[in-house]
Design an enzyme around this catalytic site. Sequence first.
Site, PDB file in Angstrom:
ATOM      1  N   HIS A   1      -1.786   1.348   7.476  1.00  0.00           N
ATOM      2  CA  HIS A   1      -2.420   0.494   6.469  1.00  0.00           C
ATOM      3  C   HIS A   1      -2.976  -0.751   7.140  1.00  0.00           C
ATOM      4  CE1 HIS A   1       0.913  -2.382   6.552  1.00  0.00           C
ATOM      5  NE2 HIS A   1       1.780  -1.414   6.288  1.00  0.00           N
TER       6      HIS A   1
ATOM      7  N   CYS B   1       5.812   0.505   9.267  1.00  0.00           N
ATOM      8  CA  CYS B   1       4.482   1.103   9.166  1.00  0.00           C
ATOM      9  C   CYS B   1       3.637   0.734  10.392  1.00  0.00           C
ATOM     10  CB  CYS B   1       3.776   0.624   7.896  1.00  0.00           C
ATOM     11  SG  CYS B   1       4.529   1.227   6.366  1.00  0.00           S
TER      12      CYS B   1
END
Length: 294
Positions: free
Chosen positions: A247, A270
């Site tokens: 992301h 992430c």
Amino acid sequence: MRRVLLIAIIGLIIVFTFSACSNLADIGSAFAHNLSSSKDKSSKKDNPQVNKSGNVSSSDEKKSTPAPPPPRDVLKSGEKGDDVKDIQKKLNKFGYTVDEDGDFGEQTVYAVMDFQHRHGLTTDGIVKGSTLDDLKKDPTADVMYQPTAAVVSNANSANIESIVNQVDTQSYTNYYVMVNIAQQMVYIFNGTNRNWKLIDSFQCASGTGGTPTVLGHFFIGIKGPEFKSGEAILKYYTQIQGNYLFHSVLFDKNGNLLDGTLGKSASHGCVRLALENAKYIYDNVPIGSGIWIQ
């Protein structure tokens, strides 16, 4: 004496005659019985039979073939059949390379999910409703799967390609992603197993020591335009596994940059990317593409 002898001879002749007639009668009776039996058998074989409903049927009449079942309105992982094969043919019409084997396996699931993503549908991998309707339409350029991209050629590309091509990799598409945690780099490849060509690379920020990024081999899953984490907005997410995602860096609700750290460990697990690079994966790397995080 002669009279007695003559009478005896005449008696023997009479006995023999009646005995012979009796044998002939038995043989004739047996022949007639066999002939009758043969006619009866022939009659049973050649003549049609009347069934209980009064309709005439024949043993030579061909059995009717049952009609195939109608196509199902909902198809999902694990199902098999000609209607699955028809879905696979429709996917290939949109540029995918799914085996038309009638088996709704992982390859088909990922292709359906990518198709749904490109059409703005829920990416659940289930063919029904709007997904089925869109599959029946003619493809347009904006929703076609396009498995080719420009190859990067520089001094480092051959070295990076040799790393990924030394191992057996699995991808359900013509794309492959490698994340090097030590380098804090993401590499995007196009091609096939043992023949991957580097097409893009960019910096990332992986998880910290307390919340490390998951390591191993995965496949790109669901995608979305953005999600909220606390007060931060993270854009263009692409699933790696579970809650591990690619992301963008962090923005506030007004679109202002909150944290743009890249090139070192900084996330909760992430893989953070610059906005344009997160969007590149979101737009271009199909669902089902292989991922290797090392």
